[in-house]
Design a protein around this motif. Structure first.
Motif, PDB file in Angstrom:
ATOM      1  N   LYS A 140      -2.001 -24.307  19.807  1.00  0.00           N
ATOM      2  CA  LYS A 140      -2.297 -23.166  18.935  1.00  0.00           C
ATOM      3  C   LYS A 140      -2.987 -23.592  17.648  1.00  0.00           C
ATOM      4  O   LYS A 140      -3.459 -22.752  16.878  1.00  0.00           O
ATOM      5  CB  LYS A 140      -1.012 -22.395  18.635  1.00  0.00           C
ATOM      6  N   SER A 141      -3.060 -24.890  17.420  1.00  0.00           N
ATOM      7  CA  SER A 141      -3.789 -25.397  16.254  1.00  0.00           C
ATOM      8  C   SER A 141      -5.305 -25.297  16.458  1.00  0.00           C
ATOM      9  O   SER A 141      -6.069 -25.414  15.496  1.00  0.00           O
ATOM     10  CB  SER A 141      -3.415 -26.859  15.991  1.00  0.00           C
ATOM     11  N   ASN A 142      -5.722 -25.116  17.702  1.00  0.00           N
ATOM     12  CA  ASN A 142      -7.145 -25.003  18.048  1.00  0.00           C
ATOM     13  C   ASN A 142      -7.946 -26.222  17.595  1.00  0.00           C
ATOM     14  O   ASN A 142      -9.093 -26.098  17.137  1.00  0.00           O
ATOM     15  CB  ASN A 142      -7.750 -23.725  17.450  1.00  0.00           C
ATOM     16  N   THR A 143      -7.337 -27.373  17.725  1.00  0.00           N
ATOM     17  CA  THR A 143      -8.016 -28.609  17.313  1.00  0.00           C
ATOM     18  C   THR A 143      -8.400 -29.496  18.491  1.00  0.00           C
ATOM     19  O   THR A 143      -9.364 -30.254  18.403  1.00  0.00           O
ATOM     20  CB  THR A 143      -7.121 -29.428  16.362  1.00  0.00           C
ATOM     21  N   VAL A 144      -7.632 -29.419  19.579  1.00  0.00           N
ATOM     22  CA  VAL A 144      -7.859 -30.297  20.729  1.00  0.00           C
ATOM     23  C   VAL A 144      -7.637 -29.519  22.029  1.00  0.00           C
ATOM     24  O   VAL A 144      -6.980 -28.480  22.041  1.00  0.00           O
ATOM     25  CB  VAL A 144      -6.909 -31.518  20.716  1.00  0.00           C
TER      26      VAL A 144
END
Length: 310
Positions: free
Chosen positions: A213-217
């Motif tokens: 949910k961090s939308n980083t990886v």
């Protein structure tokens, strides 16, 4: 499938392990759970994770049904919450019945989250005494411990074990793309396990999806990162055939990372990971089953109770 050696045990196990919690979820019916286990085995996954407390025993029951006729194809692990010898013995016997096996390859002390846990486990009437008796009786083969709260507590568990002349076969802990930035198991515990040649079991690769949910990886990047660490097994929850495909794809496309690739992937997560927001198992009690169910631990050591004023 990649296969790796499980520390000093010499056992050869799949680099990806099937997480047991997910196969007992209400959104996964029993037929699908069994199909996932069978498909995982067919595709080379040999390491099966579980716990006495997962979904009120449903996870172990389903695993037991799925392993009928497949027992010799897997390395079976479960976890026990009891800190007293009495409670650990009871839970272990229940796990054996649910799993429908005569022995379990690896049993681990579950949720070592508090500084007092190692002392309770290694008390003369503690859980490790139950594990040693079970190993002598042929009910279990190897002994480990797990925890997700703080790397210093893991180190304390290793220290207390060493003081008692005991060496663990495995240690399970959170290893993921954010761990390096906050209260890091990879930085503090992993080198010690490698030094002692203790099998490393990585968990919380996605933190039950919270990390994504961090939308980083991407999910594949998450798995590649942990596979790149000196892990014996990366445990991942699989609740559908699509997620199984994803885990297999991660193994098939994995290539060891160079220093630049590692820096790049960690740079992606540095800001999001800085306060532990996406690793709530470290910063909250949401993931602490034994905190919510303290009776699972059993009684405090009798010798300590005698010290209390009447």
């Amino acid at each position: 499938m990649l296969y790796r050696v499980l520390g000093s045990t010499g056992e050869r196990v799949s680099a990806i392990g099937l997480g047991g919690w997910h196969i007992g979820l209400k959104c996964v019916d029993e037929e699908l759970a069994i199909r996932i286990v069978h498909a995982a085995i067919a595709r080379g996954i040999t390491f099966m994770d579980n716990s006495w407390d997962y979904n009120g025993g449903v996870s172990e029951i389903r695993m037991g049904k799925a392993l009928r006729g497949y027992r010799d194809k897997v390395f079976l692990m479960t976890k026990i919450d009891g800190r007293s010898k009495k409670e650990a013995t009871k839970q272990l016997d229940e796990s054996l019945k649910r799993l429908q096996v005569d022995y379990i390859d690896l049993v681990q002390h579950h949720e070592i989250l508090r500084y007092e846990d190692p002392h309770r486990v290694f008390d003369e009437a503690g859980a490790n005494a139950a594990f040693l008796e079970a190993r002598e009786a042929g009910k279990i083969r190897y002994i480990g411990f797990t925890g997700h709260k703080d790397p210093h507590i893991h180190l304390h568990m290793l220290e207390v074990a060493s003081e008692r002349g005991f060496k663990f076969d495995t240690v399970q802990m959170p290893l993921n793309v954010m761990d390096a930035h906050y209260r890091s198991f990879a930085k503090l515990v992993l080198p010690e396990l490698v030094k002692q040649n203790i099998g490393v079991l990585g968990m919380k690769s996605f933190a039950n999806g919270i990390l994504l949910k961090s939308n980083t990886v991407t999910p594949i990047e998450c798995l590649h990162y942990v596979l790149n660490l000196p892990t014996s097994v990366v445990l991942t929850g699989i609740d559908s055939m699509e997620i199984l495909d994803q885990a297999i794809e991660a193994v098939q496309t994995f290539q060891p990372m160079d220093e630049e690739q590692l820096r790049n992937i960690l740079a992606k997560t540095a800001q999001a990971a800085s306060r532990g927001e996406f690793e709530p198992f470290k910063t909250s009690s949401i993931f602490d089953s034994t905190a919510q169910n303290p009776d699972w631990l059993g009684e405090e050591p009798q010798r300590l109770q005698k010290l209390m004023p009447t």
